[in-house]
Motif scaffolding. Sequence first.
Motif, PDB file in Angstrom:
ATOM      1  N   SER A 192       0.826  -1.207   0.000  1.00  0.00           N
ATOM      2  CA  SER A 192       0.000   0.000   0.000  1.00  0.00           C
ATOM      3  C   SER A 192       0.862   1.260   0.000  1.00  0.00           C
ATOM      4  O   SER A 192       0.531   2.254  -0.669  1.00  0.00           O
ATOM      5  CB  SER A 192      -0.923  -0.001   1.214  1.00  0.00           C
ATOM      6  OG  SER A 192      -0.170   0.044   2.423  1.00  0.00           O
ATOM      7  N   LEU A 193       1.981   1.230   0.719  1.00  0.00           N
ATOM      8  CA  LEU A 193       2.883   2.386   0.743  1.00  0.00           C
ATOM      9  C   LEU A 193       3.518   2.610  -0.624  1.00  0.00           C
ATOM     10  O   LEU A 193       3.566   3.748  -1.123  1.00  0.00           O
ATOM     11  CB  LEU A 193       3.960   2.181   1.809  1.00  0.00           C
ATOM     12  CG  LEU A 193       5.004   3.298   1.952  1.00  0.00           C
ATOM     13  CD1 LEU A 193       4.329   4.591   2.368  1.00  0.00           C
ATOM     14  CD2 LEU A 193       6.077   2.900   2.952  1.00  0.00           C
ATOM     15  N   ILE A 194       4.010   1.533  -1.234  1.00  0.00           N
ATOM     16  CA  ILE A 194       4.630   1.654  -2.562  1.00  0.00           C
ATOM     17  C   ILE A 194       3.613   2.114  -3.593  1.00  0.00           C
ATOM     18  O   ILE A 194       3.911   2.962  -4.455  1.00  0.00           O
ATOM     19  CB  ILE A 194       5.263   0.312  -2.966  1.00  0.00           C
ATOM     20  CG1 ILE A 194       6.431  -0.027  -2.025  1.00  0.00           C
ATOM     21  CG2 ILE A 194       5.750   0.354  -4.414  1.00  0.00           C
ATOM     22  CD1 ILE A 194       7.015  -1.406  -2.254  1.00  0.00           C
ATOM     23  N   ALA A 195       2.391   1.576  -3.515  1.00  0.00           N
ATOM     24  CA  ALA A 195       1.358   1.976  -4.470  1.00  0.00           C
ATOM     25  C   ALA A 195       1.016   3.453  -4.327  1.00  0.00           C
ATOM     26  O   ALA A 195       0.823   4.160  -5.333  1.00  0.00           O
ATOM     27  CB  ALA A 195       0.106   1.118  -4.260  1.00  0.00           C
ATOM     28  N   LEU A 196       0.951   3.949  -3.094  1.00  0.00           N
ATOM     29  CA  LEU A 196       0.651   5.362  -2.887  1.00  0.00           C
ATOM     30  C   LEU A 196       1.753   6.245  -3.460  1.00  0.00           C
ATOM     31  O   LEU A 196       1.477   7.265  -4.112  1.00  0.00           O
ATOM     32  CB  LEU A 196       0.467   5.643  -1.394  1.00  0.00           C
ATOM     33  CG  LEU A 196       0.171   7.092  -1.005  1.00  0.00           C
ATOM     34  CD1 LEU A 196      -1.105   7.582  -1.675  1.00  0.00           C
ATOM     35  CD2 LEU A 196       0.077   7.220   0.509  1.00  0.00           C
ATOM     36  N   VAL A 197       3.002   5.865  -3.225  1.00  0.00           N
ATOM     37  CA  VAL A 197       4.123   6.634  -3.774  1.00  0.00           C
ATOM     38  C   VAL A 197       4.087   6.627  -5.299  1.00  0.00           C
ATOM     39  O   VAL A 197       4.317   7.660  -5.953  1.00  0.00           O
ATOM     40  CB  VAL A 197       5.457   6.079  -3.248  1.00  0.00           C
ATOM     41  CG1 VAL A 197       6.638   6.721  -3.971  1.00  0.00           C
ATOM     42  CG2 VAL A 197       5.583   6.314  -1.746  1.00  0.00           C
ATOM     43  N   LEU A 198       3.800   5.477  -5.890  1.00  0.00           N
ATOM     44  CA  LEU A 198       3.734   5.386  -7.351  1.00  0.00           C
ATOM     45  C   LEU A 198       2.602   6.245  -7.908  1.00  0.00           C
ATOM     46  O   LEU A 198       2.775   6.926  -8.928  1.00  0.00           O
ATOM     47  CB  LEU A 198       3.552   3.928  -7.777  1.00  0.00           C
ATOM     48  CG  LEU A 198       4.760   3.006  -7.593  1.00  0.00           C
ATOM     49  CD1 LEU A 198       4.410   1.575  -7.978  1.00  0.00           C
ATOM     50  CD2 LEU A 198       5.937   3.499  -8.435  1.00  0.00           C
ATOM     51  N   ILE A 199       1.445   6.217  -7.248  1.00  0.00           N
ATOM     52  CA  ILE A 199       0.315   7.018  -7.732  1.00  0.00           C
ATOM     53  C   ILE A 199       0.654   8.502  -7.697  1.00  0.00           C
ATOM     54  O   ILE A 199       0.423   9.241  -8.668  1.00  0.00           O
ATOM     55  CB  ILE A 199      -0.941   6.718  -6.900  1.00  0.00           C
ATOM     56  CG1 ILE A 199      -1.441   5.301  -7.182  1.00  0.00           C
ATOM     57  CG2 ILE A 199      -2.044   7.731  -7.194  1.00  0.00           C
ATOM     58  CD1 ILE A 199      -2.582   4.874  -6.285  1.00  0.00           C
ATOM     59  N   LEU A 200       1.207   8.965  -6.587  1.00  0.00           N
ATOM     60  CA  LEU A 200       1.557  10.378  -6.484  1.00  0.00           C
ATOM     61  C   LEU A 200       2.660  10.750  -7.469  1.00  0.00           C
ATOM     62  O   LEU A 200       2.638  11.854  -8.047  1.00  0.00           O
ATOM     63  CB  LEU A 200       1.995  10.706  -5.055  1.00  0.00           C
ATOM     64  CG  LEU A 200       0.918  10.596  -3.972  1.00  0.00           C
ATOM     65  CD1 LEU A 200       1.509  10.858  -2.600  1.00  0.00           C
ATOM     66  CD2 LEU A 200      -0.218  11.573  -4.247  1.00  0.00           C
ATOM     67  N   SER A 201       3.616   9.861  -7.675  1.00  0.00           N
ATOM     68  CA  SER A 201       4.713  10.150  -8.601  1.00  0.00           C
ATOM     69  C   SER A 201       4.217  10.196 -10.041  1.00  0.00           C
ATOM     70  O   SER A 201       4.590  11.096 -10.816  1.00  0.00           O
ATOM     71  CB  SER A 201       5.814   9.091  -8.459  1.00  0.00           C
ATOM     72  OG  SER A 201       6.297   9.029  -7.137  1.00  0.00           O
TER      73      SER A 201
END
Length: 341
Positions: A200-209
């Motif tokens: 979930s943390l990696i997915a959030l970072v990817l979405i924002l990036s």
Amino acid sequence: MAISPLGIDDSADQADADPEKDLSGEAIAGRSPFQLAMEQLRRDKVAVICLGIVIFFYIVAIFAPWLCDLFGVQVDPASTAERTESLEYDGYPAIGPPRHGFTWDHPLGIAPSVATDNLASWIYGCRTSVVVATVSAAAATSIGIVMGLLAGFARGGSATVLNWIIDFFLSLPFILVALATAPIIIMRFADQPELLDAASLIALVLILSIFGWMTLARLIRGEVLSLREREFIQAARVIGVPTRTILRRELLPNLVAPIVVYFSLMLPAFVAAEAGLAYLGIGVVGMPSWGQTINFGSGGGYFNTYPLYLWAPILGILVLVVALNLLGDAVRDAFDPKTRR
């Protein structure tokens, strides 16, 4: 003052003959635009105060475990019995606010229903916001730099394709993609709870990036379109300098100011975005977050009965976002000669 044999003051002529010295004979120290910008930032009291606030939040994020040990607090109670003893029959804290007096054991109180310490949740929530915002901003800035340089320097069909890619990502609805991604990740890692938190943390970072680089790419593309016709770029191409070297050594140093400004303004936007997504239930899971605390507190109806539970994360977001925004405005004014005060 130097007087010639004829009685004429020739100090001005000596200064003209030696342009690196003033009339007193002292050497003139030249300063680059970056040094001028930093000097202005040091004189800006608002920028200095905001920088101190931002540094404070980063220190809290970096040393979160040690700060929790210092205050003797932890996110989760050590046992089920401790959780039961910390709560009253209706789920409100049995010690501390809102029904009892202040206690140093839990300076910000205890979360209702779950009995987690609010101070520990605030500290680790600060770490979540700072880490997500910093990593996402750095990744989005890197993507924007690369895409902007390539889209501005390329010609013909390559430029058309790169511009189409930028326009395509600009057309994607951010909220809808985030809402669709969260349940997919939860279902994919439902049987692997040890990986769900990291996923979930990696997915959030990817979405924002992925949704944060397009504006910077367009800004850099516009700058490159004007710089690529300059004499120093044409000279580099004539003597056979490789394209990657031109992009890295000739164009990129001239784009430092807009990149620094955009990065400074992207950080507060991502802090607010992380909290907003967590409030909607599509942020990180399995770790404390300011947005999750606000979501739980507002959904449980604690706004009137337990305001401290909500106001602690709200004030954290407010102070950090305002400090980052004011610091970003000061950086923009310092690096932009047109708005330099």
